[in-house]
Design an enzyme around this catalytic site. Structure first.
Site, mmCIF file in Angstrom:
data_model
loop_
_atom_site.group_PDB
_atom_site.id
_atom_site.type_symbol
_atom_site.label_atom_id
_atom_site.label_comp_id
_atom_site.label_asym_id
_atom_site.label_seq_id
_atom_site.Cartn_x
_atom_site.Cartn_y
_atom_site.Cartn_z
ATOM 1 C CG HIS A 129 -2.265 0.606 0.960
ATOM 2 N ND1 HIS A 129 -2.435 1.711 0.150
ATOM 3 C CD2 HIS A 129 -3.510 0.302 1.415
ATOM 4 C CE1 HIS A 129 -3.715 2.042 0.110
ATOM 5 N NE2 HIS A 129 -4.392 1.198 0.863
ATOM 6 C CB SER A 130 0.002 4.815 -0.457
ATOM 7 O OG SER A 130 0.569 6.061 -0.108
ATOM 8 N N GLY A 148 -1.831 3.672 -9.921
ATOM 9 C CA GLY A 148 -0.891 4.709 -9.542
ATOM 10 C C GLY A 148 -0.546 5.612 -10.697
ATOM 11 C CB SER A 149 2.148 8.074 -11.023
ATOM 12 O OG SER A 149 3.321 7.294 -10.848
ATOM 13 C CD GLU A 184 -7.029 3.560 -12.314
ATOM 14 O OE1 GLU A 184 -6.607 4.578 -12.925
ATOM 15 O OE2 GLU A 184 -7.343 3.568 -11.123
ATOM 16 C CB CYS A 227 -7.638 8.024 -11.821
ATOM 17 S SG CYS A 227 -6.197 7.548 -10.857
ATOM 18 C CD GLU A 280 -3.904 12.219 -13.022
ATOM 19 O OE1 GLU A 280 -4.985 11.731 -12.645
ATOM 20 O OE2 GLU A 280 -2.828 11.573 -13.051
#
Length: 477
Positions: free
Chosen positions: A167-168, A218-219, A240, A274, A371
């Site tokens: 996870h982050s 994520g990015s 994604e 997103c 973005e």
């Protein structure tokens, strides 16, 4: 959005709960040591040997129990989300409800998605079976600490795969709470494991022979790095990534309703989604009034404590995120963009950026191409639907989009022309358990949610049976 497995100029942040409203470091967690990782992967592999052999109905029942527990723990889980990444408390409760609906959906529908699919053949029988693959790694971001994880973990646990989660670093307590919830629901030790991994150790996990696939939300940069690692080690991956979603307004019977939808689509989760409506494209005859009303609407969002029910605008996830977003906005202003609303950091403690509406954004500005992950909307004037489609498709991203028109045939025609994985008509782009989620171009590949998401990490195995006296046909392949 999520930490990249690629080397970064910034030092790696520890796993820590840092309240983005106050800046207080509440709790820190040590990294998992590299030497400990192989044993945890092997434990997940051993768990797969047992978990994958259980009846699918049993695994599905455990997901339904997990959904029940999640709803019972709504207040606790929502408070953690608000503490760790600053989401408004009412939105955090909505995230818990969405995550629970996904758990329940796969608990109810999952077994039917895995039923063999027969293929009509001239002689004998043929069917495609859906079997689990084994151990999977999920790399998930901070912006939806429960929802993002559950949409990956729930279908794969019902399939019979086992899950390792990286996870982050911003939401370690949310990660641990979800791990505990799965275990309390009946997922055995090893079948779902949280890993406080260093970035440098992600390759060790992907490369391990027991790990059969990796999913990342994520990015774009993180996705490219993980895709490279997965390709090098021949592992299936689903990505994604970012989005710069178009929100196209072709006409409006009720402009206020359309403006409200645009504000909702852009400012939910403080714009950190997103699929947020980041690029608004409005036809000539509505443009001026739309921009004026949108600016007024954005200006009404005042920063405050995300735990206070009256607050309309929470902080961004971190001070660094706020600085990065403000730098993008300032670049546009310095190069001639018009500020309709916002444009500055408010005089308020916390990781806040004013809700901002920009017009006259041009290709030499970062805001045109990048973005904008926060409460910033860029509005473009377009002559007609052809110009709107051309501008929408000029982006390197292709995640979602929205089209607003009272003429549904016209809206459908425009939707079919957009180079995106999802389009919503007369509603901001959103998500639900039974609808596939994913994008094209640099927004990634593969799908999550619905039956499509459930089958991503399965062995779709053909079984072809002939009568015992059948003469073999010529073999090709």
């Amino acid at each position: 959005m999520t930490a990249t497995p690629q080397a970064s100029a910034r030092p790696e942040r520890p796993f820590a709960t840092v309240n983005p409203y106050t800046g207080e470091t509440v709790k820190t967690f040590p990294f998992l040591e590299s030497a400990e990782i192989p044993a945890l992967i092997e434990r997940a592999d051993q768990a797969y040997r047992e978990w994958g052999q259980r009846p699918v109905t049993e695994r599905a029942a455990i997901m339904r129990r997990a959904a029940e527990l999640m709803l019972e723990r709504t207040d606790e889980l929502a408070s953690l989300i608000t503490l760790e990444m600053g989401k408004l408390l009412r939105e955090a409760k909505g995230e818990v409800a969405l995550a629970a609906s996904i758990l329940n959906y796969y608990g109810e529908q999952g077994p039917s998605f895995l039923e063999p699919k027969t293929i009509p053949v001239p002689q004998g029988e043929a069917a495609v079976l859906h079997a689990p693959l084994g151990v999977l790694l999920g790399i998930e971001p901070w912006n939806y600490p429960l929802y993002q994880v559950v949409r990956f973990a729930a279908p794969n646990l019902v399939v019979g795969n086992t899950v390792l989660l990286k996870h982050s670093e911003l939401c370690p307590q949310s990660a641990l709470a979800l791990e505990q919830l799965f275990h309390d629901a009946g997922v055995p030790q090893g079948a779902y494991t949280n890993l406080f991994l260093r970035i440098a150790d992600i390759e060790q996990v992907i490369a391990h022979p027991a790990v059969q696939g990796v999913s990342l939300t994520g990015s774009e940069r993180a996705g490219a790095s993980v895709a490279e690692l997965a390709g090098r080690h021949l592992k299936k991956c689903v990505l994604e990534l970012g989005g710069s979603d178009p929100f196209i307004v072709l006409d409006a019977e009720d402009l206020d309703t359309t403006v409200k939808a645009a504000a909702t689509g852009r400012l939910s989760n403080t714009g950190q989604a997103c699929i947020a409506a980041k690029r608004l494209m409005v036809v000539d005859d509505l443009y001026d009034e739309f921009v004026s009303r949108l600016g007024q609407t954005f200006s009404a969002f005042v920063p405050g404590d995300p735990a206070d029910p009256s607050t309309r605008l929470g902080p961004l996830s971190s001070e660094q995120a706020a600085r990065d977003l403000q730098a993008q906005v300032q670049d546009a202003i310095d190069k001639g963009a018009t500020v309709v609303a916002g444009g500055q950091r408010p005089e308020h403690p916390g990781a806040f950026v004013q809700p901002t509406v920009l017009t006259d954004v041009t290709p030499d500005m970062r805001a045109y191409h990048e973005e904008l992950f926060g409460p910033v909307a860029v509005v473009y004037r377009v002559r007609d639907e052809d110009e709107a489609v051309a501008l929408a498709n000029a982006s390197t991203y292709g995640l979602g989009g929205a089209v607003f028109s009272s003429d549904l045939d016209r809206a459908q025609r425009v939707a079919e022309r957009l180079d995106t994985g999802m389009v919503w008509i007369n509603h901001p782009t959103s998500s639900a358990a039974d609808l596939p989620f994913g994008g094209v171009k640099r927004s990634g590949f593969g799908r999550e949610l619905s039956s499509m998401g459930m089958l991503e990490f399965t062995n779709q195995k053909l079984v072809r049976a002939f009568p015992t006296k059948q003469k073999p046909a010529q073999v090709a392949g």
